[in-house]
Design an enzyme around this catalytic site. Sequence first.
Site, PDB file in Angstrom:
ATOM      1  N   ARG A   1       5.819 -17.093  -7.668  1.00 21.06           N
ATOM      2  CA  ARG A   1       5.300 -16.008  -8.500  1.00 21.06           C
ATOM      3  C   ARG A   1       6.130 -15.757  -9.763  1.00 21.06           C
ATOM      4  O   ARG A   1       5.957 -14.734 -10.417  1.00 21.06           O
ATOM      5  CB  ARG A   1       5.222 -14.716  -7.679  1.00 21.06           C
ATOM      6  CG  ARG A   1       4.144 -14.730  -6.611  1.00 21.06           C
ATOM      7  CD  ARG A   1       3.795 -13.353  -6.144  1.00 21.06           C
ATOM      8  NE  ARG A   1       2.798 -13.362  -5.089  1.00 21.06           N
ATOM      9  CZ  ARG A   1       1.485 -13.419  -5.294  1.00 21.06           C
ATOM     10  NH1 ARG A   1       1.023 -13.481  -6.519  1.00 21.06           N
ATOM     11  NH2 ARG A   1       0.657 -13.428  -4.282  1.00 21.06           N
TER      12      ARG A   1
ATOM     13  N   ASP B   1      -3.094 -13.187 -13.949  1.00 20.48           N
ATOM     14  CA  ASP B   1      -1.777 -13.131 -14.596  1.00 20.48           C
ATOM     15  C   ASP B   1      -1.291 -14.520 -14.991  1.00 20.48           C
ATOM     16  O   ASP B   1      -0.770 -14.724 -16.085  1.00 20.48           O
ATOM     17  CB  ASP B   1      -0.740 -12.503 -13.645  1.00 20.48           C
ATOM     18  CG  ASP B   1      -0.820 -10.985 -13.661  1.00 20.48           C
ATOM     19  OD1 ASP B   1      -1.300 -10.432 -14.666  1.00 20.48           O
ATOM     20  OD2 ASP B   1      -0.415 -10.353 -12.663  1.00 20.48           O
TER      21      ASP B   1
ATOM     22  N   MET C   1      -7.102  -8.477   3.175  1.00 22.56           N
ATOM     23  CA  MET C   1      -6.356  -8.771   1.952  1.00 22.56           C
ATOM     24  C   MET C   1      -7.238  -8.696   0.702  1.00 22.56           C
ATOM     25  O   MET C   1      -8.461  -8.756   0.793  1.00 22.56           O
ATOM     26  CB  MET C   1      -5.735 -10.158   2.066  1.00 22.56           C
ATOM     27  CG  MET C   1      -4.416 -10.267   1.392  1.00 22.56           C
ATOM     28  SD  MET C   1      -3.692 -11.865   1.658  1.00 22.56           S
ATOM     29  CE  MET C   1      -2.001 -11.393   1.990  1.00 22.56           C
TER      30      MET C   1
ATOM     31  N   GLU D   1      -7.296  -3.931   1.213  1.00 22.38           N
ATOM     32  CA  GLU D   1      -5.831  -3.842   1.127  1.00 22.38           C
ATOM     33  C   GLU D   1      -5.358  -2.853   0.059  1.00 22.38           C
ATOM     34  O   GLU D   1      -4.391  -2.116   0.251  1.00 22.38           O
ATOM     35  CB  GLU D   1      -5.291  -5.238   0.793  1.00 22.38           C
ATOM     36  CG  GLU D   1      -3.811  -5.335   0.641  1.00 22.38           C
ATOM     37  CD  GLU D   1      -3.389  -6.746   0.268  1.00 22.38           C
ATOM     38  OE1 GLU D   1      -2.872  -7.441   1.141  1.00 22.38           O
ATOM     39  OE2 GLU D   1      -3.588  -7.164  -0.882  1.00 22.38           O
TER      40      GLU D   1
ATOM     41  N   GLY E   1      -0.311 -16.608  -5.049  1.00 24.69           N
ATOM     42  CA  GLY E   1      -0.625 -16.718  -3.625  1.00 24.69           C
ATOM     43  C   GLY E   1      -1.471 -17.936  -3.311  1.00 24.69           C
ATOM     44  O   GLY E   1      -2.241 -18.403  -4.151  1.00 24.69           O
TER      45      GLY E   1
ATOM     46  N   LYS F   1      -7.934 -19.510  -9.771  1.00 26.37           N
ATOM     47  CA  LYS F   1      -7.604 -19.438  -8.344  1.00 26.37           C
ATOM     48  C   LYS F   1      -7.351 -18.005  -7.916  1.00 26.37           C
ATOM     49  O   LYS F   1      -6.730 -17.257  -8.664  1.00 26.37           O
ATOM     50  CB  LYS F   1      -6.335 -20.271  -8.103  1.00 26.37           C
ATOM     51  CG  LYS F   1      -5.746 -20.122  -6.749  1.00 26.37           C
ATOM     52  CD  LYS F   1      -4.264 -19.727  -6.753  1.00 26.37           C
ATOM     53  CE  LYS F   1      -3.996 -18.315  -7.182  1.00 26.37           C
ATOM     54  NZ  LYS F   1      -2.664 -17.799  -6.879  1.00 26.37           N
ATOM     55  N   THR F   2      -7.756 -17.577  -6.800  1.00 25.39           N
ATOM     56  CA  THR F   2      -7.296 -16.403  -6.055  1.00 25.39           C
ATOM     57  C   THR F   2      -8.323 -16.032  -4.988  1.00 25.39           C
ATOM     58  O   THR F   2      -9.521 -15.959  -5.270  1.00 25.39           O
ATOM     59  CB  THR F   2      -6.974 -15.145  -6.904  1.00 25.39           C
ATOM     60  OG1 THR F   2      -6.664 -14.084  -6.001  1.00 25.39           O
ATOM     61  CG2 THR F   2      -8.090 -14.670  -7.823  1.00 25.39           C
TER      62      THR F   2
ATOM     63  N   ASP G   1      -8.644 -13.271  -3.864  1.00 22.98           N
ATOM     64  CA  ASP G   1      -9.089 -11.900  -4.135  1.00 22.98           C
ATOM     65  C   ASP G   1     -10.454 -11.851  -4.827  1.00 22.98           C
ATOM     66  O   ASP G   1     -11.117 -10.819  -4.808  1.00 22.98           O
ATOM     67  CB  ASP G   1      -8.065 -11.167  -5.022  1.00 22.98           C
ATOM     68  CG  ASP G   1      -6.733 -10.963  -4.308  1.00 22.98           C
ATOM     69  OD1 ASP G   1      -6.613 -11.409  -3.154  1.00 22.98           O
ATOM     70  OD2 ASP G   1      -5.822 -10.380  -4.917  1.00 22.98           O
TER      71      ASP G   1
END
Length: 551
Positions: A145, A176, A250, A311, A81, A202-203, A205
């Site tokens: 992805r 991942d 999110m 989320e 993402g 990176k993320t 989240d």
Amino acid sequence: MSLSALQKARYGYAPKLPSVLKNPPAEIAIEFGKPTSAISDREELQKVFARTYGKPMACFKKGANPNARKKLKVGVVLSGGQAPGGHNVIAGLFDGLKKGSTDSVLYGFLGGPSGLINCQYKEITAALVDEYRNTGGFDIIGSGRTKIETDGQVASSIETVKKLGLDAVVVIGGDDSNTNAALLAEHFIQKGLKTQVIGVPKTIDGDLKNEYVETSFGFDTAAKTYSELVGNIERDANSARKYWHFIKLMGRSASHIALECALQTQPNICLISEEVEAKEMTLDQVTEDICAVIAKRAEKGENFGVILIPEGLVEFIPEIKSLIHELNDEMAKKAAEFNALAGFADKKAWLQKNLSAPAYAAFASLPESIAGQFLADRDPHGNVQVSRIETEKLLALAVEQKLAEMKKAGTYKGTFSSYTHFFGYEGRCAFPSNFDADYCYSLGFTAFLLTAGGVTGYLSSVQNLTAPADQWTAGGIPLTMMMNMEKRHGAQKPVIKKALVELEGKPFKAFASQRDDWAVNTSYVFPGAIQYFGPPEVCGQPSKTIQLEHT
Ligand code: FBP
């Protein structure tokens, strides 16, 4: 493409670097610490990563670096993402490479890991990178992805790096993707290739973090963007005084974003999935807790409020978690049979036959419009796509029902009217905050230094992030150090451990100590839009989460 005034102004922003990285590359030496080990499952991991396990931590210090001027060929991949700051990682990597040798070349693989598999790439030139400095998005080369998993995909990736003669592949991704990067590093050595693999955390989240990775990039900007929106809604709620707003935020599993937004905006309620799971709360109990707050506020004549919902919540509510697991398994095992079913009624009847009685009961208790979302297409890992489940609507409906019952019983006397929102894609491509712009540029530059330093299977690491940028440190963390073995698709697999919200951690405790007050006494804070220019207290502060973690 026409440019906004902000975009033009951001092109001129010079990201701040740790002082060690301001030296010419030939004067930045790599220093190694002691050998490392993994979080757990060391023997199994040592077998999987026979050639890359247990490498020492790396740190950059001022000193002679004879390899810095080497001409290098590097490929970069954006994976998963979008997260604000990805373009600056590429800019930092590009600038580092060119500072080392003007003959160095950077290729960008198109559309994520599939670009590496299929050898689709473009050269990143100075003119190209200049169009993307300090901007959000991943559109410079696109992302995807696809996982490089099968023997065929690994073989094709090997063909690509051989064809391009790459010294390194830099993988910008989450847990991942970086697990994948570690496996790729191992495969490359096994096949006798010189190509190194370097990861970048990176993320949005925020769940790729540990002792050595203080935060993943993008979290800061995304959480600030959502906080602006939440604050605006709070102000509207406080002005109109007639609506309850259910806002889903999110963050696939971990509740870091919801928690950060709560710390920034002080809503009436913020659910934390990790706490719901620890307390084994059912959907009914979560609903009851929300209704209790609504009823208390109604007693004060305040029939309005704001509720933040992470989320991933549904996957942390025990009965729904079991339902999702059974659905994932059954839908994968009998995919052809399930996909042949036409309407919702047929699917429901099929589920009655194929699910356990408790799982089917949980499914049947959901409103039909939401239940259908649990049956939508799975992601490439075979998991339900939680961003597609309207948890905010599910809760608003359940709360409405329960309040009606409470009204009948005389335990609630207010009026209830709700709106639902989902903030996710609004924040993933925002212009990176100064923090993310600086952090990402430094991560990219560090990825160049790790490449020049000849290491493989390392994650670019920039630390001491609550201090001014010139005091940040830069180095590399062996990817295997962050791993353990977990069950995936029925088999034990090496994975980088995801960092969920720690209920004993300082950010959660700071929230928990104030939330009862915020629930009843309106205490909203309106953070406003991210500021890019101005005094440091307005435009230079990192997230509250990282600040609290460092106190
Ligand atoms: P990454 O972990 O790949 O950075 O992506 C995170 C995320 O933004 C989650 O918060 C969200 O659940 C998911 O991506 C949405 O995926 P998609 O972009 O495929 O719709």
